[in-house]
Design a protein around this motif. Structure first.
Motif, PDB file in Angstrom:
ATOM      1  N   HIS A  64       0.620  -1.069  -0.042  1.00 14.94           N
ATOM      2  CA  HIS A  64      -0.011  -0.104  -0.098  1.00 14.94           C
ATOM      3  C   HIS A  64       0.883   1.485   0.035  1.00 14.94           C
ATOM      4  O   HIS A  64       1.846   1.312   0.177  1.00 14.94           O
ATOM      5  N   HIS A  65       0.451   2.697  -0.273  1.00 15.50           N
ATOM      6  CA  HIS A  65       0.917   3.212  -0.298  1.00 15.50           C
ATOM      7  C   HIS A  65       0.142   4.724  -0.036  1.00 15.50           C
ATOM      8  O   HIS A  65      -0.322   4.895   0.097  1.00 15.50           O
ATOM      9  N   LEU A  66       1.004   5.758   0.630  1.00 18.72           N
ATOM     10  CA  LEU A  66       0.047   7.355   0.814  1.00 18.72           C
ATOM     11  C   LEU A  66       1.504   8.408   0.537  1.00 18.72           C
ATOM     12  O   LEU A  66       2.256   8.649   0.748  1.00 18.72           O
ATOM     13  N   ILE A  67       0.952   8.792  -0.206  1.00 14.48           N
ATOM     14  CA  ILE A  67       1.378   9.843  -0.910  1.00 14.48           C
ATOM     15  C   ILE A  67       0.933  11.840   0.169  1.00 14.48           C
ATOM     16  O   ILE A  67      -0.218  11.719  -0.318  1.00 14.48           O
ATOM     17  N   LEU A  68       2.088  12.164   0.502  1.00 17.74           N
ATOM     18  CA  LEU A  68       1.397  13.220   1.571  1.00 17.74           C
ATOM     19  C   LEU A  68       2.599  14.673   0.367  1.00 17.74           C
ATOM     20  O   LEU A  68       3.277  14.177  -0.786  1.00 17.74           O
ATOM     21  N   PRO A  69       1.698  15.793   0.511  1.00 20.48           N
ATOM     22  CA  PRO A  69       2.763  16.817  -0.130  1.00 20.48           C
ATOM     23  C   PRO A  69       4.094  17.036   0.445  1.00 20.48           C
ATOM     24  O   PRO A  69       3.938  16.675   1.462  1.00 20.48           O
ATOM     25  N   HIS A  70       4.975  17.794  -0.337  1.00 24.32           N
ATOM     26  CA  HIS A  70       6.666  17.779  -0.351  1.00 24.32           C
ATOM     27  C   HIS A  70       6.323  18.748   0.931  1.00 24.32           C
ATOM     28  O   HIS A  70       5.512  19.102   0.712  1.00 24.32           O
ATOM     29  N   GLY A  71       7.356  19.086   1.405  1.00 23.61           N
ATOM     30  CA  GLY A  71       7.705  20.286   2.037  1.00 23.61           C
ATOM     31  C   GLY A  71       7.477  19.679   3.583  1.00 23.61           C
ATOM     32  O   GLY A  71       7.077  19.361   4.395  1.00 23.61           O
ATOM     33  N   GLU A  72       8.783  21.205   4.102  1.00 23.66           N
ATOM     34  CA  GLU A  72       8.533  20.520   5.933  1.00 23.66           C
ATOM     35  C   GLU A  72       7.180  20.772   6.534  1.00 23.66           C
ATOM     36  O   GLU A  72       6.535  20.529   7.826  1.00 23.66           O
ATOM     37  N   SER A  73       6.284  21.723   6.132  1.00 21.85           N
ATOM     38  CA  SER A  73       5.358  21.616   6.807  1.00 21.85           C
ATOM     39  C   SER A  73       4.300  21.020   6.295  1.00 21.85           C
ATOM     40  O   SER A  73       2.963  20.820   7.558  1.00 21.85           O
ATOM     41  N   THR A  74       4.231  19.625   5.427  1.00 20.13           N
ATOM     42  CA  THR A  74       4.318  18.532   5.947  1.00 20.13           C
ATOM     43  C   THR A  74       4.399  17.704   7.107  1.00 20.13           C
ATOM     44  O   THR A  74       3.358  16.947   8.212  1.00 20.13           O
ATOM     45  N   LYS A  75       5.273  17.883   8.072  1.00 23.66           N
ATOM     46  CA  LYS A  75       6.041  17.203   9.014  1.00 23.66           C
ATOM     47  C   LYS A  75       5.150  18.104  10.180  1.00 23.66           C
ATOM     48  O   LYS A  75       5.836  18.591  11.359  1.00 23.66           O
ATOM     49  N   ASP A  76       3.728  17.758  10.424  1.00 23.60           N
ATOM     50  CA  ASP A  76       3.524  18.266  10.942  1.00 23.60           C
ATOM     51  C   ASP A  76       2.469  17.934  12.359  1.00 23.60           C
ATOM     52  O   ASP A  76       1.944  16.636  11.642  1.00 23.60           O
ATOM     53  N   PHE A  77       2.107  18.432  13.143  1.00 24.17           N
ATOM     54  CA  PHE A  77       1.546  17.177  14.089  1.00 24.17           C
ATOM     55  C   PHE A  77       0.031  16.275  13.446  1.00 24.17           C
ATOM     56  O   PHE A  77      -0.682  15.575  13.474  1.00 24.17           O
ATOM     57  N   GLN A  78      -1.385  18.051  13.100  1.00 26.95           N
ATOM     58  CA  GLN A  78      -1.912  17.814  12.457  1.00 26.95           C
ATOM     59  C   GLN A  78      -1.742  16.711  11.567  1.00 26.95           C
ATOM     60  O   GLN A  78      -3.257  16.383  10.639  1.00 26.95           O
ATOM     61  N   THR A  79      -0.868  16.427  10.514  1.00 28.74           N
ATOM     62  CA  THR A  79      -0.203  15.385   9.531  1.00 28.74           C
ATOM     63  C   THR A  79      -0.998  13.888  10.140  1.00 28.74           C
ATOM     64  O   THR A  79      -1.504  13.199   8.988  1.00 28.74           O
ATOM     65  N   LEU A  80      -0.231  13.571  11.291  1.00 30.14           N
ATOM     66  CA  LEU A  80      -0.860  12.685  11.760  1.00 30.14           C
ATOM     67  C   LEU A  80      -2.271  11.649  11.724  1.00 30.14           C
ATOM     68  O   LEU A  80      -1.691  10.263  10.926  1.00 30.14           O
ATOM     69  N   PRO A  81      -3.095  12.569  11.702  1.00 27.58           N
ATOM     70  CA  PRO A  81      -4.233  11.924  11.523  1.00 27.58           C
ATOM     71  C   PRO A  81      -4.250  11.138  10.247  1.00 27.58           C
ATOM     72  O   PRO A  81      -4.872   9.860   9.618  1.00 27.58           O
ATOM     73  N   THR A  82      -3.968  11.590   9.321  1.00 28.18           N
ATOM     74  CA  THR A  82      -4.609  11.197   7.670  1.00 28.18           C
ATOM     75  C   THR A  82      -3.321  10.178   7.589  1.00 28.18           C
ATOM     76  O   THR A  82      -3.389   9.181   7.410  1.00 28.18           O
ATOM     77  N   VAL A  83      -2.207   9.821   8.183  1.00 28.42           N
ATOM     78  CA  VAL A  83      -1.077   8.903   8.243  1.00 28.42           C
ATOM     79  C   VAL A  83      -1.771   7.543   8.629  1.00 28.42           C
ATOM     80  O   VAL A  83      -1.848   6.909   8.892  1.00 28.42           O
ATOM     81  N   TYR A  84      -2.110   8.077  10.322  1.00 29.52           N
ATOM     82  CA  TYR A  84      -2.674   6.922  11.087  1.00 29.52           C
ATOM     83  C   TYR A  84      -4.134   5.982  10.155  1.00 29.52           C
ATOM     84  O   TYR A  84      -4.348   4.875   9.941  1.00 29.52           O
ATOM     85  N   LYS A  85      -4.497   6.850   9.724  1.00 30.60           N
ATOM     86  CA  LYS A  85      -6.448   6.973   8.923  1.00 30.60           C
ATOM     87  C   LYS A  85      -5.765   5.776   7.519  1.00 30.60           C
ATOM     88  O   LYS A  85      -6.100   4.627   7.445  1.00 30.60           O
ATOM     89  N   ALA A  86      -4.547   6.230   7.024  1.00 30.40           N
ATOM     90  CA  ALA A  86      -4.321   5.136   5.993  1.00 30.40           C
ATOM     91  C   ALA A  86      -3.674   3.800   6.459  1.00 30.40           C
ATOM     92  O   ALA A  86      -4.331   3.027   5.725  1.00 30.40           O
ATOM     93  N   LEU A  87      -3.102   3.654   7.527  1.00 29.47           N
ATOM     94  CA  LEU A  87      -2.720   2.440   7.960  1.00 29.47           C
ATOM     95  C   LEU A  87      -3.399   1.793   8.709  1.00 29.47           C
ATOM     96  O   LEU A  87      -3.770   0.258   8.216  1.00 29.47           O
ATOM     97  N   LEU A 146       5.563  21.270  16.131  1.00 31.67           N
ATOM     98  CA  LEU A 146       4.613  21.549  16.850  1.00 31.67           C
ATOM     99  C   LEU A 146       4.285  23.482  16.010  1.00 31.67           C
ATOM    100  O   LEU A 146       5.269  24.397  15.432  1.00 31.67           O
ATOM    101  N   PRO A 147       3.956  24.210  16.016  1.00 30.31           N
ATOM    102  CA  PRO A 147       3.647  26.150  15.864  1.00 30.31           C
ATOM    103  C   PRO A 147       4.769  27.018  16.175  1.00 30.31           C
ATOM    104  O   PRO A 147       5.212  27.059  16.242  1.00 30.31           O
ATOM    105  N   GLN A 148       4.966  26.170  17.223  1.00 32.63           N
ATOM    106  CA  GLN A 148       6.012  26.106  18.595  1.00 32.63           C
ATOM    107  C   GLN A 148       7.475  26.369  18.284  1.00 32.63           C
ATOM    108  O   GLN A 148       8.186  27.256  19.091  1.00 32.63           O
ATOM    109  N   GLY A 149       7.743  25.171  17.365  1.00 29.40           N
ATOM    110  CA  GLY A 149       8.918  24.961  17.400  1.00 29.40           C
ATOM    111  C   GLY A 149       8.919  24.172  16.307  1.00 29.40           C
ATOM    112  O   GLY A 149       8.070  22.915  16.269  1.00 29.40           O
ATOM    113  N   LYS A 150      10.419  23.066  15.945  1.00 28.07           N
ATOM    114  CA  LYS A 150      10.499  22.528  15.447  1.00 28.07           C
ATOM    115  C   LYS A 150      10.803  20.766  15.953  1.00 28.07           C
ATOM    116  O   LYS A 150      11.310  21.121  17.398  1.00 28.07           O
ATOM    117  N   ASN A 151      10.081  19.816  15.761  1.00 27.62           N
ATOM    118  CA  ASN A 151      10.664  18.844  16.842  1.00 27.62           C
ATOM    119  C   ASN A 151      10.680  18.649  17.895  1.00 27.62           C
ATOM    120  O   ASN A 151      11.315  17.984  18.801  1.00 27.62           O
TER     121      ASN A 151
END
Length: 353
Positions: A64-87, A146-151
């Motif tokens: 199976h595969h999941l394709i996300l938008p490229h770029g740092e903005s994808t590495k966001d806490f809000q992206t995780l539900p999309t990944v978990y749903k695909a799994l 997070l909005p407050q900082g990286k990693n």
């Protein structure tokens, strides 16, 4: 070339070979005997290498595969539900496998999802950017922003396997070759004066290209040594953060839209070394050597902000404990150390960096 990160039960091999993507299944079958694989990638990388990987694996596994938008903005806490749903939709269980196919953003995000989904699913890293190949795919640091900082939300979660194909770098945007060179230069600065001299002896990335597989291998080997000594980042591994205290705040200041990570690290390495030289903490002339190498590989050395603009974000950095910062400095090129300091190290608020 094979390297092994020796971490007891969490040990894993790293293979660095041209065309290794064509033979991925032969390596993955050595560490995974389950049924399903989820490949997480982005919309730049998957069109180039995703189908090749899927076709290589699909005779043996259900892919199976999941394709996300490229770029740092994808590495966001809000992206995780999309990944978990695909799994979940793919019915991945704890006995299945997740592959991160992409640069540092995909590697960090997918790694964090693998660490937390069902309390941990086996992970393979296939890094496709120079930065990810020499640095972020090895060592098990995974995180989201997070909005407050990286990693700021992350874990230590080692992969079961890392596959590095230097040939995929031929399709990289030129800017992201330079971006990765920021981390390559870091390794020369903190650990290996000979590597630094090699970088300084070439006029450009194109001129360096023939030596790239051996340079990737050297950087990965340095990281392997450091991670084996300090898996959880409490001592020697902090040396890998050279330049990062300033870099993360620069990235955040521009909402990850202006400097890439490697560009920000380049600025951070030069500026922190300049500050350290002025305070007698680094050998005179060291920042000039760094500047020369940065210019050879078309990397920036300043961001045009007053230092005071960055110090508030530095105070929130996860490396700032009880107003105590561990700042990575150089005695000289190839010889780094950890300097306990306070925010006062950055006290000249009006100077431009």
């Amino acid at each position: 070339m094979k390297l092994t990160v020796n971490l007891g039960k969490d040990s894993y091999p790293i293979y660095i070979e041209n065309h290794i993507l064509d033979r991925a299944v032969s390596y993955i079958t050595q560490i995974f005997s389950g049924k399903r694989i989820m490949i997480v990638s982005d919309d730049h990388v998957f069109p180039l290498y995703g189908e090749q990987l899927v076709s290589n694996l699909s005779g043996t596994y259900e892919c199976h595969h999941l394709i996300l938008p490229h770029g740092e903005s994808t590495k966001d806490f809000q992206t995780l539900p999309t990944v978990y749903k695909a799994l979940l939709d793919a019915k991945l269980s704890r006995s299945d496998l997740i592959i991160a196919l992409g640069g540092g953003v995909i590697g960090d995000l997918t790694g964090f999802a693998a660490a937390t989904y069902l309390r941990g699913v086996k992970l393979v890293q296939i890094p496709t950017s120079l930065l990810a190949q020499v640095d972020s795919s090895v060592g098990g640091k995974v995180a989201v922003d997070l909005p407050q900082g990286k990693n700021l939300v992350g874990a230590f979660y080692q992969p079961s396997l890392v596959l590095i194909d230097p040939l995929v770098l031929n399709s990289l945007n030129e800017r992201f070759i330079h971006d990765g060179m920021g981390e390559v230069i870091k390794y020369g600065c903190i650990w290996d004066a000979e590597l630094f001299r090699t970088l300084a002896s070439h006029s450009s990335f194109e001129d360096l290209k023939e030596e790239l597989p051996s340079i990737i291998c050297r950087c990965v080997d340095i990281k392997r040594i450091v991670v084996e000594h300090d898996q959880f980042d409490t001592g020697e591994r902090m040396l890998l953060n050279f330049g990062h205290t300033l870099a993360h705040t620069i990235e955040q200041q521009f909402q990850y839209q202006r400097e890439s990570h490697g560009e920000a690290v380049s600025i951070g390495m030069y500026q922190i070394t300049r500050l350290a030289e002025e305070q007698g903490l680094t050998a005179s002339g060291t920042s000039g050597k760094i500047l020369d190498v940065l210019e050879r590989y078309e990397l920036p050395h300043e961001c045009g902000l007053p230092l005071g603009t960055l110090t508030e974000a530095i105070s929130l950095d996860k490396k700032n404990l009880n107003n105590h910062l561990n700042i990575v400095l150089l005695h000289e090129i190839g010889d780094s150390y950890i300097k306990p300091a306070s925010i006062q190290f950055f006290a000249d608020n009006t100077r431009m960096v």
